[in-house]
Design an enzyme around this catalytic site. Structure first.
Site, PDB file in Angstrom:
ATOM      1  N   GLY A   1      10.044   6.008  10.894  1.00 36.00           N
ATOM      2  CA  GLY A   1       9.771   5.365  12.170  1.00 36.00           C
ATOM      3  C   GLY A   1       8.871   4.185  11.908  1.00 36.00           C
ATOM      4  N   CYS A   2       8.203   3.770  12.933  1.00 40.07           N
ATOM      5  CA  CYS A   2       7.266   2.658  12.809  1.00 40.07           C
ATOM      6  C   CYS A   2       6.205   2.992  11.769  1.00 40.07           C
ATOM      7  CB  CYS A   2       6.608   2.433  14.170  1.00 40.07           C
ATOM      8  SG  CYS A   2       5.221   1.310  14.105  1.00 40.07           S
ATOM      9  N   HIS A   3       5.926   2.065  10.878  1.00 41.35           N
ATOM     10  CA  HIS A   3       4.948   2.344   9.831  1.00 41.35           C
ATOM     11  C   HIS A   3       3.528   2.455  10.378  1.00 41.35           C
ATOM     12  CE1 HIS A   3       5.332  -2.227   8.732  1.00 41.35           C
ATOM     13  NE2 HIS A   3       4.839  -2.055   9.926  1.00 41.35           N
TER      14      HIS A   3
ATOM     15  N   CYS B   1       2.818   4.252  13.001  1.00 39.09           N
ATOM     16  CA  CYS B   1       2.769   5.686  13.320  1.00 39.09           C
ATOM     17  C   CYS B   1       2.662   6.524  12.052  1.00 39.09           C
ATOM     18  CB  CYS B   1       4.023   6.103  14.081  1.00 39.09           C
ATOM     19  SG  CYS B   1       4.268   5.287  15.668  1.00 39.09           S
ATOM     20  N   THR B   2       3.517   6.231  11.096  1.00 43.62           N
ATOM     21  CA  THR B   2       3.553   7.010   9.862  1.00 43.62           C
ATOM     22  C   THR B   2       2.217   6.904   9.133  1.00 43.62           C
ATOM     23  OG1 THR B   2       5.902   6.478   9.744  1.00 43.62           O
ATOM     24  CG2 THR B   2       4.938   7.473   7.799  1.00 43.62           C
TER      25      THR B   2
END
Length: 168
Positions: free
Chosen positions: A12-14, A16-17
């Site tokens: 997903g969006c980095h 978030c990760t």
């Protein structure tokens, strides 16, 4: 001296990760950016590199958390930008992750789409986007997308969490 390993994760969006994996015990550093692999996966996709101490957190823990904190069973129109992948740094790590995906499939009702790919190249995000959640927890994006992932982390993996905010 502690032995350190690394694994790269995309899904997903980095932003978030990055926030999820920065919160874990045994994770020494998270590099946010874009990872490329080989063949049809040689284009850059949002991802992180996690530097971790295997005596404090296992590869299984990291892969399991990764699968539960992004849409690891969902094909969607943004999969080129958000490739669901674990990027391995060795042939042994590659084999280990394949085995873990088979083992962890039982936790999901739909088939996992997460691929195991060799790590080839990394480009870091611009400095202003790194440590995004730590720097911007009150931003609407953080509240809408990152905070729910961190709540899931606390509810399902509390024993692996050191702090949701590494400033504390």
């Amino acid at each position: 001296m502690c032995y350190m390993e690394k694994i790269a994760l995309g899904g997903g969006c980095h932003w978030c990760t990055e926030a999820v994996f920065q919160s874990l015990r045994g994770v020494d550093k998270v590099e946010q950016g874009f990872v490329a692999s080989t063949g049809s996966h040689s284009t850059f996709s949002e991802a992180i590199i996690v530097h971790f101490k295997p005596e404090s957190i296992t590869l299984k823990d990291l892969v399991e958390i990764h699968l539960h904190t992004h849409k690891s069973t969902s094909y969607h129109s943004m999969r080129d930008k958000y490739r669901s992948a674990v990027y391995s740094f060795s042939q042994q790590q590659h084999r280990d992750v394949i085995g873990l995906l088979k083992l962890l499939q039982k936790d999901f009702s739909a088939p996992l789409i997460t691929q195991v790919l060799p790590f080839v190249s990394f480009k870091p995000s611009e400095a202003r986007f790194q440590n995004y959640y730590i720097s911007n927890p009150e931003k609407p994006f953080c509240k809408a997308y990152i905070a729910p992932k961190l709540q899931l982390l606390l509810s399902q993996f509390r024993t692996l969490v050191t702090s949701i905010d590494k400033r504390t």
